[in-house]
Design an enzyme around this catalytic site. Sequence first.
Site, PDB file in Angstrom:
ATOM      1  N   TYR A  26      35.332  25.275  14.841  1.00 61.72           N
ATOM      2  CA  TYR A  26      33.916  25.443  15.206  1.00 61.72           C
ATOM      3  C   TYR A  26      33.210  26.354  14.196  1.00 61.72           C
ATOM      4  O   TYR A  26      33.103  27.567  14.407  1.00 61.72           O
ATOM      5  CB  TYR A  26      33.794  26.057  16.603  1.00 61.72           C
ATOM      6  CG  TYR A  26      34.510  25.288  17.699  1.00 61.72           C
ATOM      7  CD1 TYR A  26      34.183  23.966  18.008  1.00 61.72           C
ATOM      8  CD2 TYR A  26      35.515  25.905  18.450  1.00 61.72           C
ATOM      9  CE1 TYR A  26      34.833  23.277  19.031  1.00 61.72           C
ATOM     10  CE2 TYR A  26      36.171  25.221  19.478  1.00 61.72           C
ATOM     11  CZ  TYR A  26      35.823  23.915  19.755  1.00 61.72           C
ATOM     12  OH  TYR A  26      36.464  23.238  20.762  1.00 61.72           O
ATOM     13  N   TRP A  30      27.444  28.611  18.402  1.00 61.24           N
ATOM     14  CA  TRP A  30      27.305  27.886  19.675  1.00 61.24           C
ATOM     15  C   TRP A  30      26.624  28.788  20.696  1.00 61.24           C
ATOM     16  O   TRP A  30      26.953  29.969  20.809  1.00 61.24           O
ATOM     17  CB  TRP A  30      28.677  27.501  20.219  1.00 61.24           C
ATOM     18  CG  TRP A  30      29.112  26.109  19.873  1.00 61.24           C
ATOM     19  CD1 TRP A  30      29.097  25.020  20.701  1.00 61.24           C
ATOM     20  CD2 TRP A  30      29.649  25.627  18.629  1.00 61.24           C
ATOM     21  NE1 TRP A  30      29.581  23.909  20.041  1.00 61.24           N
ATOM     22  CE2 TRP A  30      29.919  24.252  18.778  1.00 61.24           C
ATOM     23  CE3 TRP A  30      29.905  26.227  17.395  1.00 61.24           C
ATOM     24  CZ2 TRP A  30      30.448  23.465  17.748  1.00 61.24           C
ATOM     25  CZ3 TRP A  30      30.424  25.451  16.365  1.00 61.24           C
ATOM     26  CH2 TRP A  30      30.685  24.089  16.562  1.00 61.24           C
ATOM     27  N   ASP A  33      28.892  30.364  23.628  1.00 62.92           N
ATOM     28  CA  ASP A  33      29.865  31.231  22.945  1.00 62.92           C
ATOM     29  C   ASP A  33      29.200  32.528  22.514  1.00 62.92           C
ATOM     30  O   ASP A  33      29.726  33.623  22.733  1.00 62.92           O
ATOM     31  CB  ASP A  33      30.441  30.529  21.708  1.00 62.92           C
ATOM     32  CG  ASP A  33      31.302  29.339  22.069  1.00 62.92           C
ATOM     33  OD1 ASP A  33      30.732  28.305  22.451  1.00 62.92           O
ATOM     34  OD2 ASP A  33      32.544  29.434  21.997  1.00 62.92           O
ATOM     35  N   TYR A  78      33.242  19.786  10.605  1.00 64.07           N
ATOM     36  CA  TYR A  78      32.902  19.512  12.000  1.00 64.07           C
ATOM     37  C   TYR A  78      32.157  18.198  12.128  1.00 64.07           C
ATOM     38  O   TYR A  78      31.257  17.898  11.332  1.00 64.07           O
ATOM     39  CB  TYR A  78      32.037  20.646  12.566  1.00 64.07           C
ATOM     40  CG  TYR A  78      31.708  20.466  14.029  1.00 64.07           C
ATOM     41  CD1 TYR A  78      32.609  20.863  15.018  1.00 64.07           C
ATOM     42  CD2 TYR A  78      30.503  19.881  14.429  1.00 64.07           C
ATOM     43  CE1 TYR A  78      32.320  20.683  16.360  1.00 64.07           C
ATOM     44  CE2 TYR A  78      30.215  19.700  15.772  1.00 64.07           C
ATOM     45  CZ  TYR A  78      31.121  20.104  16.731  1.00 64.07           C
ATOM     46  OH  TYR A  78      30.833  19.921  18.060  1.00 64.07           O
ATOM     47  N   ASP A 166      33.264  19.816  28.407  1.00 59.69           N
ATOM     48  CA  ASP A 166      33.010  18.565  27.687  1.00 59.69           C
ATOM     49  C   ASP A 166      33.686  17.303  28.220  1.00 59.69           C
ATOM     50  O   ASP A 166      33.065  16.264  28.340  1.00 59.69           O
ATOM     51  CB  ASP A 166      33.453  18.712  26.223  1.00 59.69           C
ATOM     52  CG  ASP A 166      32.695  19.797  25.490  1.00 59.69           C
ATOM     53  OD1 ASP A 166      31.810  20.433  26.092  1.00 59.69           O
ATOM     54  OD2 ASP A 166      32.986  20.007  24.296  1.00 59.69           O
ATOM     55  N   TYR A 354      42.162  20.207  27.128  1.00 60.01           N
ATOM     56  CA  TYR A 354      40.777  20.714  27.044  1.00 60.01           C
ATOM     57  C   TYR A 354      40.215  21.032  28.445  1.00 60.01           C
ATOM     58  O   TYR A 354      40.764  21.899  29.108  1.00 60.01           O
ATOM     59  CB  TYR A 354      39.972  19.654  26.279  1.00 60.01           C
ATOM     60  CG  TYR A 354      38.793  20.124  25.453  1.00 60.01           C
ATOM     61  CD1 TYR A 354      38.787  21.327  24.781  1.00 60.01           C
ATOM     62  CD2 TYR A 354      37.664  19.310  25.338  1.00 60.01           C
ATOM     63  CE1 TYR A 354      37.691  21.698  24.010  1.00 60.01           C
ATOM     64  CE2 TYR A 354      36.564  19.677  24.558  1.00 60.01           C
ATOM     65  CZ  TYR A 354      36.582  20.870  23.901  1.00 60.01           C
ATOM     66  OH  TYR A 354      35.494  21.215  23.138  1.00 60.01           O
ATOM     67  N   GLU A 398      42.075  29.215  22.733  1.00 62.00           N
ATOM     68  CA  GLU A 398      40.854  28.659  23.328  1.00 62.00           C
ATOM     69  C   GLU A 398      41.089  28.318  24.811  1.00 62.00           C
ATOM     70  O   GLU A 398      40.238  28.569  25.650  1.00 62.00           O
ATOM     71  CB  GLU A 398      40.464  27.403  22.530  1.00 62.00           C
ATOM     72  CG  GLU A 398      39.133  26.793  22.904  1.00 62.00           C
ATOM     73  CD  GLU A 398      38.832  25.538  22.079  1.00 62.00           C
ATOM     74  OE1 GLU A 398      39.687  25.105  21.279  1.00 62.00           O
ATOM     75  OE2 GLU A 398      37.726  24.985  22.249  1.00 62.00           O
TER      76      GLU A 398
HETATM   77  C1  DGY Z   1      33.214  20.275  20.572  1.00 62.03           C
HETATM   78  O1  DGY Z   1      32.993  19.853  19.450  1.00 62.03           O
HETATM   79  O2  DGY Z   1      34.224  19.958  21.220  1.00 62.03           O
HETATM   80  C2  DGY Z   1      32.266  21.227  21.181  1.00 62.03           C
HETATM   81  O3  DGY Z   1      32.784  21.806  22.309  1.00 62.03           O
HETATM   82  C3  DGY Z   1      30.956  20.580  21.485  1.00 62.03           C
HETATM   83  O4  DGY Z   1      30.082  21.579  21.879  1.00 62.03           O
END
Ligand code: DGY
Length: 432
Positions: A26, A30, A33, A78, A166, A354, A398
């Site tokens: 990342y 964000w 975050d 990304y 997500d 996740y 995470e």
């Molecule tokens: C991701 O890329 O998985 C992020 O959490 C999107 O915000």
Amino acid sequence: MIRKKAIEILNENWQGNFTIPCDGLYPFQWKWDSGFIAIGFAHFDMDKAKKEISTLLDAQWENGFIPHIVFHNESDTYFPGADYHQSNLHPKASKKYKSTGMTQPPVIGFVLKELYRISKDKKDILQFIETVIDKVYDSHNYFYENRDPYNEGLVYIYHNWESGTDNSPMWDGIFKTMDSPEYNFERRDTAHVDAAQRPSKREYDHYLYILEIAKEHNYDDQKIAELSPFLVQDPLFNSILIKSNQSLIELYNLLVNNQEKINQLKEWQAKSIETFNIKLFDEELGAYVHYDLRHDKQLKYISSSSFTPLFAGIPSQERAQILVNTLNEKFGGKDKYLCASFDPTDEQFNPVKYWRGPIWININWMLYYGLKKYGFNELALRVKKDSIELVEKVGFYEYFDPRKDVYKNRTLGYGGNNFSWTAALIIDLLDE
Ligand code: DGY
């Protein structure tokens, strides 16, 4: 020991005016975050905490909207990046920063209150808060004006990335109603993290399809409300909005000449809490649930989001007890750490993937304070101890497997390592 490491992680991820959630995975700023990260910095470097917030707010749109990612740099590690999201399609988007055209849970209101709580120099922090609080108010005004089509006091999200959770199994049924094309694109996340711990390719097709529809209409809120196949009133998102409303009321009361805004916030607050308790509670499950506004029905699953209304003071004491019973019964077995992100008794529960099961420290942090608020001190303490124990065992990951027995062989967490909000909130829990 772990406190020192947590400080190192935050300083390492600090970019001079904002903090990346995690190196590689990342590489930008964000929204939610940033809020949690600022709470961590507040314990040892208030200047960075302030800068984190003011940088985020600098990317606010003219209509009050605060985007979910601010693309401060050109990183190509990304997907989907700035060129894909094209925030400039919206006429009121920031001219200064590229961003996404979606948002994330509105944490900044309560984060300001946390900075006030933690600060040893109340006068100084209030001066800072005075320079930013109206921007946060404007972002709440944006939600009530544009995301509440029936004027109920509940705001919708139009994309699963807006929820923060997500790939929750919550969204599977909605995706089934969509006829998403199969896109050709190159994932970057799975170059950093084992694919078993990330959303699937097919899920990404759905994510992109919703995004394509929003872009086709230049991120126009009214069009999105009319046409997006994904339109959900999320208990986590709305709890955070309500918690932040309350924090803004309390902070405005410490400043002068804000009666009009206080009145407006109280009006939003009363309506939001009332509708929340009626529309988002399921008696049979004994938990708060999501509401699918597009198909006009509750999504009858229990996730860690179901318990976050405790953090915002939404349930009565009696209903809080019902929530705690459900939490203990479904999530709290002795063989598990608290708190799995999805109902461990449901067949869709996946402890490694996740938001389909793993533990997240930001949710635990909200549960800790929420449970304490209602006097469930023992359970609150368990959530806190579990969080610290997981980090001590495997590091600042995470997310974490909730099953205790896997740690006999396992020395790692899941997703990104040296993850900023895990570090930030562990500092807060240790110092609290
Ligand atoms: C991701 O890329 O998985 C992020 O959490 C999107 O915000």
